[in-house]
Design an enzyme around this catalytic site. Structure first.
Site, PDB file in Angstrom:
ATOM      1  N   GLY A 233       0.822  -1.200   0.000  1.00  0.00           N
ATOM      2  CA  GLY A 233       0.000   0.000   0.000  1.00  0.00           C
ATOM      3  C   GLY A 233       0.857   1.252   0.000  1.00  0.00           C
ATOM      4  CB  SER A 234       0.014   4.737   0.835  1.00  0.00           C
ATOM      5  OG  SER A 234      -0.280   4.724   2.222  1.00  0.00           O
ATOM      6  CE  LYS A 236      -1.002   9.957   6.524  1.00  0.00           C
ATOM      7  NZ  LYS A 236      -2.144  10.868   6.215  1.00  0.00           N
ATOM      8  N   GLY A 238       2.635   2.517   5.323  1.00  0.00           N
ATOM      9  CA  GLY A 238       3.758   1.616   5.528  1.00  0.00           C
ATOM     10  C   GLY A 238       4.704   2.091   6.610  1.00  0.00           C
ATOM     11  CD  GLU A 255       4.853  -3.127  -3.783  1.00  0.00           C
ATOM     12  OE1 GLU A 255       5.323  -1.969  -3.965  1.00  0.00           O
ATOM     13  OE2 GLU A 255       3.752  -3.475  -4.184  1.00  0.00           O
TER      14      GLU A 255
END
Length: 487
Positions: A233-234, A236, A238, A255
């Site tokens: 995902g994003s 932010k 992560g 990822e």
């Protein structure tokens, strides 16, 4: 397809049972193209997240002790089910996430490859015997499953990006709790659970919780049972997951986003580079972490490339994803549509030249092509998750390398040149986890380590890194003689 197909799967799947969540509100699953309601799903609570993890913990030890050839049979059956139900999966992808038929074929094809690799992973928990400087000592190194893995998958390729970590973790003897994105709870979650259930996976080994952080907060990643959290995902989100898990000494595989560049050098095959660039930017409406946000073109060939690129983009059909001729379907929701439209408006306000300006109608965002984006523009350094291409001219390789690396991300990229070794030398100087010579930027293969540098993530999946991600090493020594102790 009928709404009842979605309704049957619009439930939690915990410990082998299909049941409703007990939260106080519902996730409304809608078709992003026409807004038709597909299903209503009562969300899972923190208590149900706990139940899912506890079920996984109970089931995992017996699964890890199961003969690996028996485990392999499960994945071979799942693969056959996916092959038999490919049209059903396609219909679900079209309806739930607005994917085109082309995108569905691409996603399902990759998912089948990863299922084939998962079947082989069951046989790869190999041990080693290592020498010792101590007489009579035998050093055994065992590779064992970590136990329970928590998987959080995204909305853009939910079938593939759920199956990849879920199947790999299960194949290596782990149990899994999966939380799909709330925009794609069926394709990324319960549809996969149904395949594994029908293939005979024992109850409790795969659990799917359909919920939202507004309800459960950090409970999914803070729970003490999972030893690894796999997130796509994003950056932010992560970073937040990495922070929470680090405090608990919990392993993560992240990822995250990208700002990939496709570079066209002065000796490139222009027609081929155009084809690669258009695909790399506009497949799945540009909602791909590896998408070519930036297309860099040597100024000596920029006019020819730009003319052909713009002409090809204008041929891309935008519309109903159920039409097999459609190339650009809807983005996932109105927030995303508004964000993409705002990005184009921002570029124009900053002085960019508009070569193609697509209109936005509800969640349908037509392709746009911009050039002359000022070097200080934030758009050149961020991920644009939509069908917008930024054409950036450059003078010589050194400037191209500087521009490509001037990004907080480092996921993928590509370079086009008549000299393959020139391309490889160029690729080595780019700060990315992946880079491709004379191809597109979007690739994923079961045996090749996949992941990024900088803000694009931590860790790798596929091939050998998958073993490192979802297993741990245990050293057991055997003293066949007698050790000598100093006291």
């Amino acid at each position: 397809m009928s709404s009842s197909d979605f309704t049957d799967l619009a439930q939690q799947f915990i410990d082998g049972e299909w049941r409703s969540g007990t939260g106080s509100w519902d996730i409304i699953d809608v078709n992003p193209y026409d807004g038709v309601k597909l299903a209503s799903i009562t969300i899972a609570t923190i208590d149900e997240v706990d139940q899912a993890y506890r079920a996984a913990q109970r089931a995992q030890r017996e699964w890890a002790a199961t003969n690996p050839y028996t485990r392999r049979d499960v994945f071979e059956r799942v693969l056959r089910l996916v092959e038999d139900r490919e049209q059903l999966i396609t219909d679900f992808i079209v309806s739930e996430l607005g994917g085109t038929h082309l995108k569905a074929r691409f996603e399902i094809g990759l998912a089948k490859e990863f299922l084939r690799e998962a079947a082989q992973l069951t046989l790869r928990l190999e041990g080693r015997l290592l020498p010792s400087p101590i007489e009579g000592k035998e050093n055994r190194l065992y590779r064992e499953p970590v136990g329970v893995v928590g998987v959080i998958s995204p909305f853009n390729f939910p079938f593939l990006l759920s199956i990849k970590p879920v199947a790999s973790a299960l194949a290596l003897g782990n149990a899994v709790v999966l939380k799909p994105h709330q925009e794609t709870p069926i394709v990324g979650g319960t549809l996969i659970a149904k395949f594994f259930e029908d293939a005979g996976l024992p109850a409790g080994l795969l659990n799917v919780v359909l919920t939202d952080i507004a309800e459960i907060g950090d409970a999914f990643i803070e729970h003490p049972v999972p030893k690894v959290i796999s997130f796509t995902g994003s950056d932010k989100i992560g970073r937040h997951i990495a922070t929470v898990c680090a405090a608990q000494l919990k392993r993560t595989v992240l990822e995250l986003g990208g700002n990939s560049a496709l570079v066209v050098l002065d000796d490139a095959d222009i027609d081929y580079a155009v084809d690669a660039a258009v695909f790399s930017r506009y497949v799945d409406q540009g909602q791909v972490c590896m998408a070519a946000n930036r297309v860099l073109v040597d100024r000596s060939v920029a006019d020819e490339f730009t003319e052909k690129f713009v002409a090809k983009v204008k041929t891309l059909k935008t519309g109903d994803p159920s039409d097999p001729q459609t190339v650009i379907g809807p983005v996932i929701n109105s927030l995303q549509a508004n964000a993409v439209t705002a990005a184009v408006d921002q570029a124009v306000a900053e002085g960019a030249t508009v070569l193609v300006r697509g209109e936005t109608t509800n969640n349908l965002v037509e392709p746009s092509v911009l050039t002359d984006v000022p070097s200080h523009s934030a758009l050149l350094h961020k991920e644009i998750f939509g069908p917008v291409a930024l054409l950036v001219p450059f003078d010589g390789e050194e400037e191209a390398i500087r521009i490509v690396n001037d990004s907080p991300y480092g996921l993928s990229g590509a370079v086009h040149t008549a000299d393959v070794e020139r391309g490889v030398t160029f690729a080595k100087r780019i700060d990315t986890g992946m880079f491709h010579v004379n191809d597109g930027t979007i690739h994923d293969e079961p045996l090749i380590p996949f992941g990024g540098e900088k803000h694009s993530g931590i860790g790798r999946l596929n091939g050998e890194p998958t073993l490192d991600a979802f297993t741990t090493l245990k050293w057991i020594s055997v003293q066949r003689g007698r050790s000598k102790f100093p006291f």
